[in-house]
Design an enzyme around this catalytic site. Structure first.
Site, PDB file in Angstrom:
ATOM      1  N   HIS A   1       0.814  -1.220   0.000  1.00  0.00           N
ATOM      2  CA  HIS A   1       0.000   0.000   0.000  1.00  0.00           C
ATOM      3  C   HIS A   1       0.844   1.264   0.000  1.00  0.00           C
ATOM      4  O   HIS A   1       0.664   2.147  -0.853  1.00  0.00           O
ATOM      5  CB  HIS A   1      -0.949   0.009   1.202  1.00  0.00           C
ATOM      6  CG  HIS A   1      -2.071  -0.959   1.079  1.00  0.00           C
ATOM      7  ND1 HIS A   1      -3.052  -1.097   2.047  1.00  0.00           N
ATOM      8  CD2 HIS A   1      -2.392  -1.861   0.110  1.00  0.00           C
ATOM      9  CE1 HIS A   1      -3.902  -2.030   1.674  1.00  0.00           C
ATOM     10  NE2 HIS A   1      -3.525  -2.504   0.516  1.00  0.00           N
TER      11      HIS A   1
ATOM     12  N   LYS B   1      -7.678   0.105   2.553  1.00  0.00           N
ATOM     13  CA  LYS B   1      -7.397   0.025   3.980  1.00  0.00           C
ATOM     14  C   LYS B   1      -6.606  -1.246   4.297  1.00  0.00           C
ATOM     15  O   LYS B   1      -6.762  -2.253   3.589  1.00  0.00           O
ATOM     16  CB  LYS B   1      -8.694   0.107   4.793  1.00  0.00           C
ATOM     17  CG  LYS B   1      -9.703  -1.017   4.496  1.00  0.00           C
ATOM     18  CD  LYS B   1      -9.367  -2.301   5.210  1.00  0.00           C
ATOM     19  CE  LYS B   1     -10.148  -3.461   4.743  1.00  0.00           C
ATOM     20  NZ  LYS B   1      -9.582  -4.751   5.191  1.00  0.00           N
TER      21      LYS B   1
ATOM     22  N   ASP C   1      -6.673  -6.554   9.012  1.00  0.00           N
ATOM     23  CA  ASP C   1      -7.612  -6.916   7.968  1.00  0.00           C
ATOM     24  C   ASP C   1      -9.054  -6.609   8.350  1.00  0.00           C
ATOM     25  O   ASP C   1      -9.833  -6.115   7.527  1.00  0.00           O
ATOM     26  CB  ASP C   1      -7.477  -8.402   7.634  1.00  0.00           C
ATOM     27  CG  ASP C   1      -8.299  -8.793   6.418  1.00  0.00           C
ATOM     28  OD1 ASP C   1      -8.024  -8.269   5.334  1.00  0.00           O
ATOM     29  OD2 ASP C   1      -9.234  -9.604   6.562  1.00  0.00           O
TER      30      ASP C   1
END
Length: 353
Positions: free
Chosen positions: A80, A98, A178
């Protein structure tokens, strides 16, 4: 609303990238124009599923395209921050799946780069923009249940441990990053910064978080948050207040409905109003007024909160509105909130076991 559609480039070809591409069909502001990946072949196969006109290529080539207005990073957690930084270096506003990064330090690097370049960057916490969460926040602001006092939220999906899968990596995966990011983000979105947090965390033999429970205080609101890979949870959430509660049907990150339950305990005005009405009816020869317990009986109302697709397009439309307005951060989900969530989760991992 933007004057012309935002042209999106997607980096990544996994499940979440596929969902984002599919939901762009429901977007009022954007369309997919390019797909990038480390593997150009995978990018081409992905792009072909969404239209012959969609370009594809290796990540660097897609980031350099002049017809890409914004980039969505939908890869594994560890990629990310590096990909977000690459997009910003290429001059592209970026929406990052996210969590924004696996660590606070990496997320701060993204925030600093976006600020230095004057480019919009946002974590793709799509929950914040779904119809059910928007309605929930409006109801709380309107005082539907009086002053909020507690939040309970659970997100658990049974997922057998498989060595080598990114989602189980002890540093960049696990249930907290997660799944736990959702209840933590919900608490921050509704009630602001946490004053304190306590946690219990369980890990598997490889050191990856398999389940966690957190308690945090946000002013007068106490939150009880949990997540895990061990079981299939109810995956709902409930906000309780002085005069009632609002339950979010699971999964709470995009609830199909809200249930508002009102009661009169502690609400003298409501109680007096009903008692006066009942007494007035008795004077006219009707039935005698009900007893106090009946007056205090909860009254429930289910409020449907329908959504199109799987709900990821709402964050894309908000991002486009921010881009059109020349903003470098979202007013609804600023990077400071993404960083605060990572602080809470890092603290939980350190103190919880």
């Amino acid at each position: 609303m933007t004057a012309s559609p935002i042209r999106w480039g997607i980096i990544g070809t996994g499940h979440i990238a596929r969902r984002f591409a599919g939901d762009l069909r429901h977007s009022a502001t954007g369309r997919l124009v390019a797909v990038g990946s480390r593997d150009a072949g995978k990018a081409a196969a992905f792009a072909a599923q969404f239209g012959d006109e969609i370009a594809s290529g290796e990540t660097a080539a897609v980031l350099e395209r002049g017809d890409v207005d914004a980039v969505y990073v939908g890869t594994v957690n560890r990629a990310h921050a590096p990909l977000a930084l690459s997009a910003l270096e290429a001059g592209k506003p970026v929406l990052v799946e996210k969590p924004l990064a696996p660590t606070w330090r990496d997320a701060e690097a993204v925030r600093a780069a976006a600020s230095a370049r004057g480019l919009l960057a946002m974590e793709a916490m799509w929950m914040v923009f779904t119809p059910g969460i928007i309605r929930l926040k409006a109801m709380l602001a309107e005082g539907a249940i009086g002053s909020a006092r507690s939040l309970s939220a659970n997100l658990s999906y049974a997922r057998p441990y498989r060595p080598g899968e990114e989602i189980f990596d002890p540093e960049t995966g696990g249930a907290l990053l997660d799944l736990g990011v959702y209840p933590v983000a919900l608490a921050l979105h509704l009630f602001g910064a946490a004053d304190e947090t306590a946690a219990i965390v369980e890990r598997n033999g490889a050191g990856s978080v398999r389940q966690a429970s957190l308690i945090s205080r946000h002013g007068q609101v106490l939150t009880k948050l949990s997540c895990g890979f061990e079981t299939e949870g109810p995956n709902g959430a409930t906000v309780s207040g002085e005069h009632g509660r609002i339950a979010l049907a699971g999964p709470f990150f995009c609830p199909p409905s809200l249930t508002l339950t009102r009661h009169f305990a502690g609400s003298r005005l409501d109680y007096r109003d009903e008692r006066a009405a009942a007494t007035s009816g008795d004077a006219a020869g009707d039935q005698p007024p009900p007893s106090r317990p009946a007056l205090n009986a909860p009254k429930a109302e289910t409020l449907p909160t329908p959504f199109a697709g799987s709900g990821l397009q709402y964050q894309a439309d908000h991002f486009a509105e921010c881009l059109c307005a020349g903003l470098v951060e979202s007013p609804l989900h600023p990077l400071s909130r993404s960083l605060a969530a990572l602080r809470i989760m890092e603290q939980a991992q350190r103190s919880g076991g």
